[in-house]
Write a protein that holds these residues in place. Sequence first.
Motif, short mmCIF file in Angstrom:
data_model
loop_
_atom_site.label_atom_id
_atom_site.label_comp_id
_atom_site.label_asym_id
_atom_site.label_seq_id
_atom_site.Cartn_x
_atom_site.Cartn_y
_atom_site.Cartn_z
N ILE A 1 0.84 -1.21 0.00
CA ILE A 1 0.00 0.00 0.00
C ILE A 1 0.87 1.25 0.00
CG2 ILE A 1 -1.63 1.32 1.41
CD1 ILE A 1 -2.87 -1.35 2.25
N ALA A 2 1.96 1.21 0.79
CA ALA A 2 2.87 2.37 0.82
C ALA A 2 3.50 2.59 -0.56
CB ALA A 2 3.95 2.16 1.88
N LEU A 3 3.92 1.49 -1.20
CA LEU A 3 4.50 1.62 -2.54
C LEU A 3 3.46 2.14 -3.53
CD1 LEU A 3 6.62 -1.66 -2.75
CD2 LEU A 3 7.45 0.68 -2.43
N ASP A 4 2.22 1.63 -3.42
CA ASP A 4 1.16 2.11 -4.31
C ASP A 4 0.88 3.59 -4.07
OD1 ASP A 4 0.96 -0.39 -5.39
OD2 ASP A 4 -0.74 -1.01 -4.14
N MET A 5 0.90 4.00 -2.80
CA MET A 5 0.68 5.41 -2.49
C MET A 5 1.81 6.28 -3.06
SD MET A 5 -2.19 5.81 -0.92
CE MET A 5 -1.99 7.41 -0.16
N GLU A 6 3.05 5.79 -2.93
CA GLU A 6 4.18 6.54 -3.49
C GLU A 6 4.07 6.63 -5.01
OE1 GLU A 6 7.72 4.69 -2.16
OE2 GLU A 6 7.49 5.31 -0.05
N ALA A 7 3.70 5.47 -5.62
CA ALA A 7 3.54 5.48 -7.08
C ALA A 7 2.42 6.43 -7.50
CB ALA A 7 3.25 4.06 -7.59
N ALA A 8 1.32 6.42 -6.75
CA ALA A 8 0.22 7.33 -7.07
C ALA A 8 0.65 8.79 -6.89
CB ALA A 8 -0.99 7.01 -6.18
N GLU A 9 1.43 9.06 -5.83
CA GLU A 9 1.90 10.42 -5.60
C GLU A 9 2.84 10.87 -6.72
OE1 GLU A 9 1.96 14.01 -3.64
OE2 GLU A 9 0.74 12.24 -3.23
N ARG A 10 3.73 9.96 -7.13
CA ARG A 10 4.63 10.29 -8.25
C ARG A 10 3.83 10.51 -9.54
NH1 ARG A 10 7.91 6.24 -5.93
NH2 ARG A 10 7.16 4.73 -7.48
N ALA A 11 2.83 9.65 -9.76
CA ALA A 11 2.00 9.81 -10.96
C ALA A 11 1.26 11.15 -10.91
CB ALA A 11 1.01 8.65 -11.08
N LYS A 12 0.77 11.52 -9.72
CA LYS A 12 0.08 12.81 -9.59
C LYS A 12 1.04 13.96 -9.85
CE LYS A 12 -2.78 15.47 -6.38
NZ LYS A 12 -1.96 16.69 -6.48
N GLN A 13 2.27 13.86 -9.30
CA GLN A 13 3.25 14.91 -9.55
C GLN A 13 3.59 14.99 -11.04
OE1 GLN A 13 6.57 14.13 -7.01
NE2 GLN A 13 5.49 14.70 -5.13
N ASP A 14 3.78 13.81 -11.67
CA ASP A 14 4.06 13.81 -13.10
C ASP A 14 2.91 14.42 -13.89
OD1 ASP A 14 6.46 12.59 -12.52
OD2 ASP A 14 5.74 10.56 -12.94
N ALA A 15 1.67 14.08 -13.48
CA ALA A 15 0.52 14.65 -14.18
C ALA A 15 0.45 16.15 -13.99
CB ALA A 15 -0.77 13.98 -13.67
N ASP A 16 0.75 16.62 -12.76
CA ASP A 16 0.74 18.07 -12.53
C ASP A 16 1.84 18.76 -13.35
OD1 ASP A 16 -1.34 17.74 -10.76
OD2 ASP A 16 -0.06 17.68 -8.98
N GLU A 17 3.03 18.15 -13.38
CA GLU A 17 4.11 18.73 -14.18
C GLU A 17 3.75 18.74 -15.66
OE1 GLU A 17 7.56 16.52 -13.25
OE2 GLU A 17 7.78 17.33 -11.20
N ALA A 18 3.16 17.63 -16.12
CA ALA A 18 2.77 17.57 -17.54
C ALA A 18 1.71 18.62 -17.85
CB ALA A 18 2.25 16.17 -17.88
N GLN A 19 0.75 18.80 -16.93
CA GLN A 19 -0.28 19.81 -17.15
C GLN A 19 0.31 21.21 -17.16
OE1 GLN A 19 -3.45 19.63 -14.33
NE2 GLN A 19 -4.66 21.24 -15.31
N ALA A 20 1.26 21.47 -16.22
CA ALA A 20 1.90 22.79 -16.18
C ALA A 20 2.69 23.03 -17.48
CB ALA A 20 2.81 22.89 -14.96
N ALA A 21 3.43 21.98 -17.93
CA ALA A 21 4.19 22.13 -19.17
C ALA A 21 3.25 22.35 -20.35
CB ALA A 21 5.05 20.88 -19.41
N TYR A 22 2.12 21.63 -20.35
CA TYR A 22 1.15 21.80 -21.44
C TYR A 22 0.58 23.21 -21.45
CZ TYR A 22 -3.26 21.39 -23.96
OH TYR A 22 -4.32 21.60 -24.81
N GLU A 23 0.23 23.70 -20.26
CA GLU A 23 -0.32 25.06 -20.18
C GLU A 23 0.72 26.09 -20.61
OE1 GLU A 23 -1.69 25.53 -16.24
OE2 GLU A 23 -3.50 24.29 -16.51
N GLN A 24 1.99 25.86 -20.21
CA GLN A 24 3.04 26.79 -20.63
C GLN A 24 3.23 26.76 -22.15
OE1 GLN A 24 6.76 26.11 -18.67
NE2 GLN A 24 7.78 27.83 -19.67
N GLU A 25 3.28 25.55 -22.71
CA GLU A 25 3.42 25.44 -24.17
C GLU A 25 2.22 26.06 -24.88
OE1 GLU A 25 3.99 21.37 -25.08
OE2 GLU A 25 6.02 21.27 -24.25
#
Length: 199
Positions: free
Chosen positions: A85-109
């Motif tokens: 569960i801890a690994l899944d939570m970390e993976a979900a947190e990383r995926a959320k951070q990646d999604a936020d970064e991708a969204q920020a990069a998309y908005e900037q582009e």
Amino acid sequence: MFMTEAFAQEAGSAGEGHGDPTEGTHSETSGGAGGHEAGFPPFNSEYFPSQLLWLAVTFGVFYWVLKNVLVPRVGGILENRRDRIALDMEAAERAKQDADEAQAAYEQELAEARERAHSIGQDARNDARSEADAQREKLEAELDARIDESRARIVAAKTAAMGEMNEMATDVAETILRDVVKVDVSRTEVASAVAETRG
């Protein structure tokens, strides 16, 4: 079993040579009935110590198995699930951070693309305006040249017409003076008089 003991007692009674043959049977039957009246063995008080001993042994074995086998195994399963569960939570947190970064990069582009499109549109408008101004200036220059040319032609035509009219007026005046008035004048004098009259 009761029959065997009855037969044995009967044989003993026969060997002794006295008593009723059914007396032993009745006594044995009454003894068997008395033993049967003792009840169910687990409820018999004389078996309580051994039952308590076996209860303690069974409970001890069960507690040992529970403590050394079942609890560690369940604890290991819970620990594995907790780690997963801890690994899944970390993976979900990383995926959320990646999604936020991708969204920020998309908005900037997207913002940069809009800015580039606006700049391109502004440059295109400026180029079109400059080209239109150049074309307009070129057309105005051509129109001015044609107007000047037309004016020159008009002036030339007017001058030619005036010259022809002066020539005709001179001819008419000379003819009238010579044929009607009978005055002999030179053409130069008549042309000068006509020019003065028109001037």
